[in-house]
Motif scaffolding. Structure first.
Motif, short mmCIF file in Angstrom:
data_model
loop_
_atom_site.label_atom_id
_atom_site.label_comp_id
_atom_site.label_asym_id
_atom_site.label_seq_id
_atom_site.Cartn_x
_atom_site.Cartn_y
_atom_site.Cartn_z
N GLY A 75 8.89 -30.66 125.72
CA GLY A 75 9.43 -30.92 127.05
C GLY A 75 10.61 -30.05 127.40
N VAL A 76 10.57 -28.79 127.00
CA VAL A 76 11.66 -27.87 127.28
C VAL A 76 11.18 -26.77 128.22
N GLN A 77 12.10 -25.95 128.67
CA GLN A 77 11.76 -24.88 129.60
C GLN A 77 11.52 -23.56 128.88
N ILE A 78 10.66 -22.74 129.50
CA ILE A 78 10.49 -21.34 129.11
C ILE A 78 11.26 -20.50 130.12
N ILE A 79 12.18 -19.68 129.62
CA ILE A 79 13.01 -18.84 130.49
C ILE A 79 12.81 -17.38 130.09
N GLY A 80 12.50 -16.56 131.09
CA GLY A 80 12.23 -15.15 130.85
C GLY A 80 10.74 -14.93 130.66
N PRO A 81 10.33 -13.66 130.65
CA PRO A 81 11.14 -12.46 130.86
C PRO A 81 11.38 -12.20 132.34
N GLN A 82 11.49 -10.92 132.74
CA GLN A 82 11.59 -10.56 134.14
C GLN A 82 10.18 -10.59 134.73
N LYS A 83 10.07 -10.87 136.02
CA LYS A 83 8.77 -11.20 136.63
C LYS A 83 7.76 -10.06 136.61
N GLU A 84 8.19 -8.82 136.37
CA GLU A 84 7.23 -7.72 136.29
C GLU A 84 6.30 -7.84 135.09
N ASP A 85 6.62 -8.72 134.15
CA ASP A 85 5.75 -8.95 132.99
C ASP A 85 4.73 -10.05 133.22
N ALA A 86 4.66 -10.58 134.44
CA ALA A 86 3.72 -11.67 134.71
C ALA A 86 2.28 -11.25 134.41
N PHE A 87 1.94 -10.00 134.67
CA PHE A 87 0.55 -9.57 134.45
C PHE A 87 0.18 -9.61 132.98
N TRP A 88 1.14 -9.39 132.08
CA TRP A 88 0.86 -9.50 130.65
C TRP A 88 0.55 -10.95 130.28
N ILE A 89 1.35 -11.88 130.79
CA ILE A 89 1.16 -13.29 130.46
C ILE A 89 -0.15 -13.81 131.07
N ASP A 90 -0.45 -13.34 132.27
CA ASP A 90 -1.70 -13.77 132.93
C ASP A 90 -2.94 -13.33 132.14
N LYS A 91 -2.82 -12.22 131.42
CA LYS A 91 -3.96 -11.68 130.69
C LYS A 91 -3.94 -12.03 129.20
N LEU A 92 -3.15 -13.02 128.82
CA LEU A 92 -3.09 -13.41 127.41
C LEU A 92 -4.47 -13.67 126.79
N PRO A 93 -5.35 -14.44 127.44
CA PRO A 93 -6.64 -14.71 126.79
C PRO A 93 -7.43 -13.42 126.50
N GLU A 94 -7.38 -12.46 127.42
CA GLU A 94 -8.11 -11.21 127.23
C GLU A 94 -7.55 -10.41 126.06
N TRP A 95 -6.21 -10.30 126.01
CA TRP A 95 -5.60 -9.53 124.93
C TRP A 95 -5.81 -10.19 123.58
N CYS A 96 -5.73 -11.51 123.54
CA CYS A 96 -5.95 -12.22 122.28
C CYS A 96 -7.37 -12.00 121.78
N LYS A 97 -8.33 -12.11 122.68
CA LYS A 97 -9.73 -11.93 122.29
C LYS A 97 -9.99 -10.49 121.84
N MET A 98 -9.41 -9.55 122.54
CA MET A 98 -9.63 -8.13 122.26
C MET A 98 -9.12 -7.74 120.87
N THR A 99 -8.04 -8.39 120.44
CA THR A 99 -7.38 -8.00 119.19
C THR A 99 -7.64 -8.97 118.04
N GLY A 100 -8.38 -10.04 118.29
CA GLY A 100 -8.61 -11.02 117.25
C GLY A 100 -7.44 -11.94 117.00
N PHE A 101 -6.52 -11.99 117.96
CA PHE A 101 -5.33 -12.85 117.88
C PHE A 101 -5.74 -14.27 118.28
N PRO A 102 -5.12 -15.31 117.71
CA PRO A 102 -5.45 -16.67 118.12
C PRO A 102 -5.32 -16.86 119.63
N HIS A 103 -6.23 -17.61 120.21
CA HIS A 103 -6.28 -17.78 121.66
C HIS A 103 -4.97 -18.35 122.21
N ALA A 104 -4.59 -17.85 123.37
CA ALA A 104 -3.46 -18.40 124.10
C ALA A 104 -3.80 -18.44 125.58
#
Length: 216
Positions: A75-104
């Motif tokens: 029940g805590v907040q996530i703070i950061g990064p700067q908003k230009e990194d939103a596209f990285w966070i939005d694509k987490l499932p794709e990057w995780c799948k592409m690299t064999g990283f656990p799903h996020a």
């Protein structure tokens, strides 16, 4: 010093998740929880802390994949990064799948940060430095009293962050290091996203990418 700090290497990438605890209040902040939540929780407990906030330097999966899980659990907040990194966070499932990283799953931080913002946990204050180049929305957290910086993947002992990812830029990264980090002081110890700690002074003398002599 009014903080206790622990570095917890997490995931197959051995990403340095940092745990800080305010000694006066017992409130804890974690920086870049990429995974291995049990290890992060053990570090918080060993420092006698109670999680208050999650900070992110940037949106790469090894730095943020466990953030939303921990936000919901505690029940805590996530703070950061700067908003230009939103596209990285939005694509987490794709990057995780592409690299064999656990799903996020993608998520939205509770607050985006900008240059010279101030954030806090317990009675501790942190300055925010906007340091793009490795990613376009990368930030650094600086605890002035402790002379300690959490720099993510901007700079490492003897190296700098990669700039060959989408929207990375080498010249921008070099400028971030020289104009945002060096002025903080040669005595500042920094915790990078991977590998051992160092000081800005040591890197100004020895780092082959950004040593002062390279630009003389």
């Amino acid at each position: 010093m009014t903080i206790k700090c622990s570095i917890v290497p997490v995931t197959a990438y051995q990403q340095n998740c940092s745990v800080m605890v305010c000694e006066e209040t017992g409130k804890a902040a974690i920086f870049d929880p990429g995974g291995d939540i049990d290890k992060i929780e053990a570090a918080i407990a060993s420092l006698g802390g109670t999680l208050e906030v999650i900070y992110l330097t940037h949106g790469h999966m090894d730095h943020c994949a466990a953030a939303d899980v921990m936000r919901k659990k505690y029940g805590v907040q996530i703070i950061g990064p700067q908003k230009e990194d939103a596209f990285w966070i939005d694509k987490l499932p794709e990057w995780c799948k592409m690299t064999g990283f656990p799903h996020a799953d993608p998520f939205t931080p509770d607050r985006w940060l900008d240059d010279e913002d101030s954030v806090s946990f317990g009675n501790q204050q942190l300055q925010v430095k906007f340091c793009p180049g490795h990613t376009p929305g990368h930030v650094v957290f600086f605890h002035e009293q402790a002379r300690l910086a959490i720099v993510g993947d901007v700079i490492f002992q003897g190296s700098i962050g990669r700039t060959d990812f989408p929207r990375g830029d080498y010249d921008t990264l070099i400028a971030s290091i020289q104009t945002k980090l060096w002025p903080l002081g040669d005595d500042v110890t920094f915790i990078p996203g991977h590998g051992p700690t160092s000081t800005f002074g040591h890197e100004r003398e020895t780092n082959p990418f950004v040593a002062d002599g390279k630009f003389a």
